[in-house]
Design a protein around this motif. Structure first.
Motif, short mmCIF file in Angstrom:
data_model
loop_
_atom_site.label_atom_id
_atom_site.label_comp_id
_atom_site.label_asym_id
_atom_site.label_seq_id
_atom_site.Cartn_x
_atom_site.Cartn_y
_atom_site.Cartn_z
N TRP A 134 7.87 92.92 22.53
CA TRP A 134 9.14 92.51 23.66
C TRP A 134 8.69 91.40 24.31
CZ3 TRP A 134 13.63 95.06 25.20
CH2 TRP A 134 13.95 96.64 25.19
N SER A 135 9.69 90.25 25.11
CA SER A 135 9.49 88.75 25.09
C SER A 135 9.74 88.97 26.65
CB SER A 135 9.96 87.98 24.90
OG SER A 135 9.66 87.57 23.10
N PHE A 136 9.42 88.62 27.60
CA PHE A 136 8.72 88.58 29.46
C PHE A 136 9.74 87.38 29.55
CE2 PHE A 136 7.81 86.70 33.00
CZ PHE A 136 7.99 88.09 34.27
N LEU A 137 11.13 87.69 29.91
CA LEU A 137 11.97 86.77 30.84
C LEU A 137 11.95 86.51 32.28
CD1 LEU A 137 15.79 88.06 28.90
CD2 LEU A 137 13.98 85.97 27.96
N SER A 175 15.47 96.17 31.91
CA SER A 175 15.18 95.81 33.15
C SER A 175 14.12 97.59 34.08
CB SER A 175 16.11 95.18 33.44
OG SER A 175 16.78 95.78 33.64
N MET A 176 14.01 97.07 34.80
CA MET A 176 13.15 97.74 35.96
C MET A 176 13.11 97.04 37.18
SD MET A 176 9.22 98.37 34.36
CE MET A 176 8.72 96.91 33.86
N ASN A 233 10.30 91.31 35.82
CA ASN A 233 10.67 92.91 35.75
C ASN A 233 12.01 93.09 34.86
OD1 ASN A 233 8.69 94.03 37.49
ND2 ASN A 233 10.40 93.94 39.15
N HIS A 234 12.08 91.56 33.41
CA HIS A 234 13.22 91.75 32.79
C HIS A 234 12.44 91.74 31.30
CE1 HIS A 234 16.35 92.35 35.31
NE2 HIS A 234 15.54 91.83 36.31
N TYR A 235 13.05 92.07 30.31
CA TYR A 235 12.07 92.16 28.91
C TYR A 235 13.49 91.70 27.67
CZ TYR A 235 7.89 93.18 31.30
OH TYR A 235 7.06 93.21 31.76
#
Length: 113
Positions: free
Chosen positions: A77-80, A93-94, A83-85
């Motif tokens: 997963w890439s960090f955007l 998202s979390m 809390n969004h990937y």
């Protein structure tokens, strides 16, 4: 050095294999210490699937963010942003909400078909 890298890779894979995953997912790990984990809703269409999952913990928001940032990036997963990937066409998202000493995490996983 190659042997050490191979051993680390095997250890990492074994750790992931022993890891539990969030309900209705096969690759979003469940952080130790999360409880009352439940799938709250699933929306499925020919073009995408959306899964909402709720969990609670007594851990701090920073502990949760640190765990998922490290673990998810190790799983591709890439960090955007906070809390969004994203991974391919999928997004995760979390939303973290603190009330007293209980932290509630609302996971939203959208998988494009």
């Amino acid at each position: 050095m190659k042997k050490m890298i191979i051993l680390f890779g095997l250890f990492f894979c074994a750790t992931l294999m022993a890891q539990d995953f969030l309900p209705a997912t096969d690759d979003v790990p469940l952080m130790k210490g999360l409880y009352s984990v439940e799938e709250t809703a699933t929306f499925d269409s020919p073009s995408e699937k959306m899964v909402l999952i709720s969990a609670q913990t007594k851990k701090t928001p920073q502990q949760v963010k640190d765990f998922y940032r490290q673990t998810l990036t190790n799983l591709g997963w890439s960090f955007l942003r906070d809390n969004h990937y994203v991974r391919g066409l999928d997004t995760l998202s979390m939303e973290l909400t603190q009330k007293s000493d209980v932290l509630t995490i609302q996971f939203t996983l959208v998988q494009k078909n």
